[in-house]
Write an enzyme that holds these catalytic residues in place. Sequence first.
Site, short mmCIF file in Angstrom:
data_model
loop_
_atom_site.label_atom_id
_atom_site.label_comp_id
_atom_site.label_asym_id
_atom_site.label_seq_id
_atom_site.Cartn_x
_atom_site.Cartn_y
_atom_site.Cartn_z
N LYS A 23 0.85 -1.19 0.00
CA LYS A 23 0.00 0.00 0.00
C LYS A 23 0.88 1.24 0.00
O LYS A 23 1.45 1.62 1.02
CB LYS A 23 -0.94 0.05 1.22
CG LYS A 23 -2.06 1.09 1.03
CD LYS A 23 -2.60 1.64 2.32
CE LYS A 23 -1.84 2.80 2.83
NZ LYS A 23 -1.91 4.04 2.00
N GLY A 83 1.93 4.03 13.66
CA GLY A 83 2.59 2.79 14.04
C GLY A 83 1.92 2.12 15.23
O GLY A 83 1.77 0.89 15.28
N GLU A 130 9.27 1.29 11.21
CA GLU A 130 10.31 2.33 11.15
C GLU A 130 9.57 3.65 11.26
O GLU A 130 8.87 4.06 10.34
CB GLU A 130 11.11 2.21 9.85
CG GLU A 130 12.41 3.01 9.87
CD GLU A 130 12.25 4.35 9.19
OE1 GLU A 130 12.06 5.35 9.94
OE2 GLU A 130 12.33 4.42 7.97
N CYS A 185 12.94 10.98 8.16
CA CYS A 185 12.71 10.51 9.53
C CYS A 185 13.94 10.67 10.41
O CYS A 185 13.83 10.73 11.63
CB CYS A 185 12.23 9.06 9.52
SG CYS A 185 13.27 7.98 8.54
N GLU A 215 8.42 16.12 16.01
CA GLU A 215 8.92 15.91 14.66
C GLU A 215 8.14 16.82 13.71
O GLU A 215 6.92 16.73 13.61
CB GLU A 215 8.75 14.45 14.24
CG GLU A 215 9.32 14.16 12.87
CD GLU A 215 9.18 12.70 12.47
OE1 GLU A 215 10.13 12.17 11.88
OE2 GLU A 215 8.12 12.11 12.75
#
Length: 510
Positions: free
Chosen positions: A193, A251, A275, A309, A406
């Site tokens: 996906k 996640g 990740e 990231c 972030e």
Amino acid sequence: MDQTARITIPATGQIVEIPTGLFINNEFVSSVDSQERIQVVNPATEDIICSVVAGSEKDIDAAVAAARAAFSTTWGKNVTGFERSRLLNKLADLIERDSQVLAEIESLNNGKPVRIARDFDIGDSIQCLRYYAGWADKIVGQTIEVNNKTKIAFTRHEPIGVCGQIIPWNYPINMWAWKVAPALACGCTIVMKPSELTPLTALVLSKLIAEAGFPPGVVNTIPSLGPVGGAALSRHMDVDKVAFTGSTTTGRKIMEAAAKSNLKKACHTREVSLELGGKSPHIIFESADLDQAANWACLGILYNTGQDCTAGSRLYVQDTIYDKFLHLLVEKAKQLVIGDGFDEKSGGGPVVSKAQYDKVWSYIESGKSQGAELVLGGKKRPGKGYFVDPTIFTNVTRDMRIVQDEIFGPVLSVGRFKTEQEAIALANDTSYGLGAGLHSADASQCMRVSSALEAGTVWVNQYNILGNNVPFGGKKQSGIGRELGSYALEEYTEVKAVHWNFGEQAEWPL
């Protein structure tokens, strides 16, 4: 309905055909039950490029069924490592053949410069496929002594099975290769996906899967909205593993869904590999080569327009060199051209979407309102496109949002420290642990600090450079499991122990 869009590459006028259907069993098909489309936008112009089929939960079911059938018949344990290697190498050759057009499509859809997509992202992806092609016929177990007169045991590293793979929008081709290459090398089948923001190159790569000669059902691609396709894959009872790259928030949802369904390598095992995000520290000690450290610091936060990231978004500079280094850093950051991806002068492109643009600007405004000092950037451009120029804040404190969260944009927070111990404490003061970097000419200091930093990857006198043969992954809230290197093979295999008795007679009753 025609499952192809014909788009014009702006710089060349060349017309490129892009598949827009769902890729199942090596064919592009319509949705089983949905008429919904995903509008794909060029972030440099805000224009719609085309639309692609938005897969539904039933489409995920169809793709998983195709992957299961292939795993049970033409792939999995039914094909040799030599054949898997041959096909992976063939796929790498086809991507290399089409690298220019793939880079142009990537630039249209993601915004990054064509030359960077071609020479870095795609070049690395080709290498990744060839690296794992080399592993495909070298996946071995152990022979274990039990009793030389009567028994022996051995292990087999067997493919997990059907893998759901969910990839992000910041490196669409690169992340596709990171996921696909080790899974196929091990003999797994895939339901991929791609991000709903950047589905185009994944669909073009699917064409190359068929051209390379992979059996139908080995790789299936379902563009879909995350809450639909991603959620369906995570909780699917016939998906043996989910691999995800993206935000920590998503996640957590994937881990929960996987655990509630069929316990896909959740928690203490590996059927879920994540990740996730980062807020990576980058430390400049007084002994460092300041010119080189400034180059690496710019690369750390400005590469891919900060949409990385491991972006080194928290920079800590020793007080004895702070003023000198800051001046050097700002001058170098000014040199980066953020522009249209088809302009050879551009070293960075727009951020990927309006939502991401608004998010980045909300953090810039937050930095201003919380009292950080803006020394570069911080002004919106007029006109179209989601462009954000390099932005640097100083006089930051740990409670500021720009230091804690972030951002995923070209926004850098610069702090200062006096001692090595203070630098380590500042660096580790985060819930993330994906990457970290340090610059020093003192070898002993490099060893001490790299050992003390709580991150899955630590760079010494460089930043953001990865190798396909070196493992990559996070600590703390930055993920579970490892990608790249031989360690990634463990994410796609399960160990079976076989106990063989050739001499012991059982006595009964007890």
